[in-house]
Scaffold this active site. Structure first.
Site, short mmCIF file in Angstrom:
data_model
loop_
_atom_site.label_atom_id
_atom_site.label_comp_id
_atom_site.label_asym_id
_atom_site.label_seq_id
_atom_site.Cartn_x
_atom_site.Cartn_y
_atom_site.Cartn_z
N GLN A 33 0.72 -1.71 -0.04
CA GLN A 33 0.04 0.53 -0.08
C GLN A 33 1.16 1.08 0.48
O GLN A 33 0.44 2.51 -0.77
CB GLN A 33 -1.08 -0.12 1.28
CG GLN A 33 -1.45 -1.18 1.02
CD GLN A 33 -2.98 -1.29 2.38
OE1 GLN A 33 -2.74 -1.92 3.31
NE2 GLN A 33 -4.09 -0.41 2.38
N HIS A 83 1.18 -9.55 4.21
CA HIS A 83 -0.21 -8.49 4.52
C HIS A 83 -1.17 -8.57 3.46
O HIS A 83 -1.14 -7.94 2.01
CB HIS A 83 0.55 -6.97 4.48
CG HIS A 83 -0.93 -6.43 5.00
ND1 HIS A 83 -1.05 -5.88 6.90
CD2 HIS A 83 -1.88 -6.05 4.18
CE1 HIS A 83 -1.86 -4.99 6.46
NE2 HIS A 83 -2.56 -5.18 5.06
N GLU A 86 -5.89 -10.28 8.93
CA GLU A 86 -7.17 -10.77 8.26
C GLU A 86 -7.30 -11.89 7.69
O GLU A 86 -8.12 -11.64 6.65
CB GLU A 86 -7.67 -9.24 7.64
CG GLU A 86 -7.29 -7.68 8.55
CD GLU A 86 -8.11 -6.96 8.02
OE1 GLU A 86 -8.13 -6.92 6.43
OE2 GLU A 86 -8.77 -6.16 8.76
C1 FCB Z 1 -8.27 -2.94 6.68
C2 FCB Z 1 -6.23 -4.02 5.25
C3 FCB Z 1 -5.68 -2.67 5.84
C4 FCB Z 1 -7.00 -1.92 5.21
C5 FCB Z 1 -7.94 -0.93 5.53
C6 FCB Z 1 -8.26 0.33 5.31
O1 FCB Z 1 -8.74 -4.57 6.42
O2 FCB Z 1 -5.90 -4.65 6.60
O3 FCB Z 1 -4.89 -3.11 4.68
O4 FCB Z 1 -6.83 -1.42 3.30
O5 FCB Z 1 -8.28 -2.27 6.11
#
Ligand code: FCB
Length: 437
Positions: free
Chosen positions: A26, A127, A172
């Site tokens: 990102q 990630h 996540e």
């Molecule tokens: C989460 C992600 C992160 C970012 C935020 C806004 O789900 O882990 O990378 O995109 O949302």
């Protein structure tokens, strides 16, 4: 919105860890060997947005890979004591089985610089992004592919471990496959739990720092409070995204609707803390195929001018979620809002830190907080949502701290804040920008 100017003054426990979070893809730019980069080049990526009004490729992102030295200075100047970042597997192993030592040297230098500034580093090992070659071999969809991740970690971990204060194996994965997903996603969910456990045990060989995987902790809520079907499906969504994960890590039992449970002793107890990413609540509507119902119209905050980022501030959800995690220490590894109007961020921070403090008072052992995100960045498909404490000019890559960054710096310095603090950074509550475009 609430009256944030009258919030009671609160203080956090001694040694509370304050920081911010990012992810490699990102912010770094030119992450060309990743599956994400590859996808962004495909016409299908723009199918719903052929004019590219909202969707864009990551490109140079924040150009952080080049500007990382300045960014370390920036993090330190904002008073952050901790920083959560991810390492891009596809940079270190761009071709299967071949290590890029220059990429490794880059990350070692970044980590060393952070540590020299006294910043505790939390590293995420996966990630969302991984090498394209790994994706082409079936990625984590194939249980046997775990060996590639294992080989990569076995190479990486001994080199970086001395500089790492906390670990996230994976980010996540609890929400991968969606909310309504039936038994077909169970193999992926189980494989990810096992991949997490694999990472946990490997890290233990090299590091005494605490390990977890970051959990997207959505607070599910029935759209119609007293509708039995909405309530049941709320429990279902919670089971398939939240509870299966907590249960597996606590007990080693992998349980998912529609498949026979499995037991894996490696998964049992494979955490040293709960790593919570919290943003908002979601309404569950049993009458919709996707379950994800609309939010209450009177609570929608259109903080940025695009339809898919209608948000609702629901800080109480953070307190409620944290109350479920009393058995291990907790770090909030992501929490934040996207808003063009930075005043929303100040309100969001004030309310969510108050909600976090409430959980502390109720006895939850919360040890730290990482604001998402350090700077405006690439939000997976788009540059439009602005989550940053720091603004980025995506032409010149100039960084400019926003007022919220100064507010947060004062909170960190004082290890607490109150309505009086808010008053110094906010002259008036933000107003809503009007009807949805
Ligand atoms: C989460 C992600 C992160 C970012 C935020 C806004 O789900 O882990 O990378 O995109 O949302």
């Amino acid at each position: 919105m609430y009256d944030v100017f009258s919030l009671p003054a609160i203080r956090f426990p001694e040694g509370f860890v304050w920081g911010s979070a990012t992810a490699g893809h990102q912010i770094e730019g030119d992450n060309i060997h990743s599956q994400a980069w590859h996808n962004e080049q495909q016409p299908e990526f723009y199918r719903d947005d052929p004019e590219r009004a909202t969707r864009a490729p990551s490109g140079k992102a924040c150009d952080h890979f080049r500007l990382y030295r300045d960014d370390v200075e920036l993090i330190a100047s904002l008073g952050h004591r901790a920083y959560r970042m991810s390492i891009e597997w596809s940079r270190i192993e761009p071709v299967e089985g071949r290590w890029d030592h220059r990429a490794l040297a880059h990350y070692l230098d970044l980590l060393e610089r952070l540590v020299r500034k006294g910043i505790q580093v939390f590293v995420t090992l996966h990630h969302f992004t991984h090498p394209l070659w790994f994706e082409r071999l079936g990625g984590f969809g194939k249980a046997d592919n775990r060996r590639f991740f294992e080989r990569y970690l076995t190479f990486l971990l001994p080199q970086i471990s001395p500089m790492v204060s906390g670990w996230n194996v994976i980010n996540e994965f609890n929400q991968w496959g969606g909310l309504t997903a039936g038994p077909t996603v169970a193999p992926l969910k189980f494989n990810m739990l096992r991949t997490h456990a694999l990472g946990y045990h490997l890290i233990k060989r090299y590091s005494s720092a605490p390990v977890s995987s970051a959990h997207a902790f959505i607070h599910w809520f029935p759209r119609r409070f007293h509708d039995d079907l909405d309530r049941r499906m709320t429990d279902f969504a919670d089971f398939t995204t939240n509870e299966f994960f907590f249960h597996a890590l606590r007990t080693g039992e992998l349980v998912y609707p529609g498949v026979d449970a499995e037991y894996d002793p490696e998964v049992k107890g494979s955490l040293d803390f709960w790593s919570v990413n919290y943003y908002t609540r979601h309404m569950v509507d049993a009458r919709l195929a996707g379950l994800d119902g609309p939010r209450f119209a009177h609570k929608l905050l259109q903080m940025i001018p695009i339809r898919f980022y209608l948000e609702e501030m629901y800080p109480e959800g953070l307190t409620a979620n944290l109350e479920r995690l009393r058995d291990y220490p907790v770090y909030i590894t992501e929490n934040g809002c996207c808003a063009d109007d930075d005043r929303f961020r100040i309100v969001y921070l004030a309310l969510h830190l108050s909600a976090l403090h409430e959980a502390l008072e109720r006895g939850v052992d919360v040890r730290g907080y990482f604001y998402w995100s350090l700077m405006d960045n690439y939000e997976w498909t788009t540059f439009i949502p602005r989550f940053g404490l720091v603004a980025v000019d995506f032409q010149t890559f100039r960084r400019s701290p926003k007022t919220s960054a100064l507010f947060y710096r004062e909170i960190i310095r004082d290890n607490g804040f109150g309505g009086e603090t808010v008053r110094r950074y906010l002259d008036a509550l933000p107003t809503l920008p009007g009807p949805v475009a």
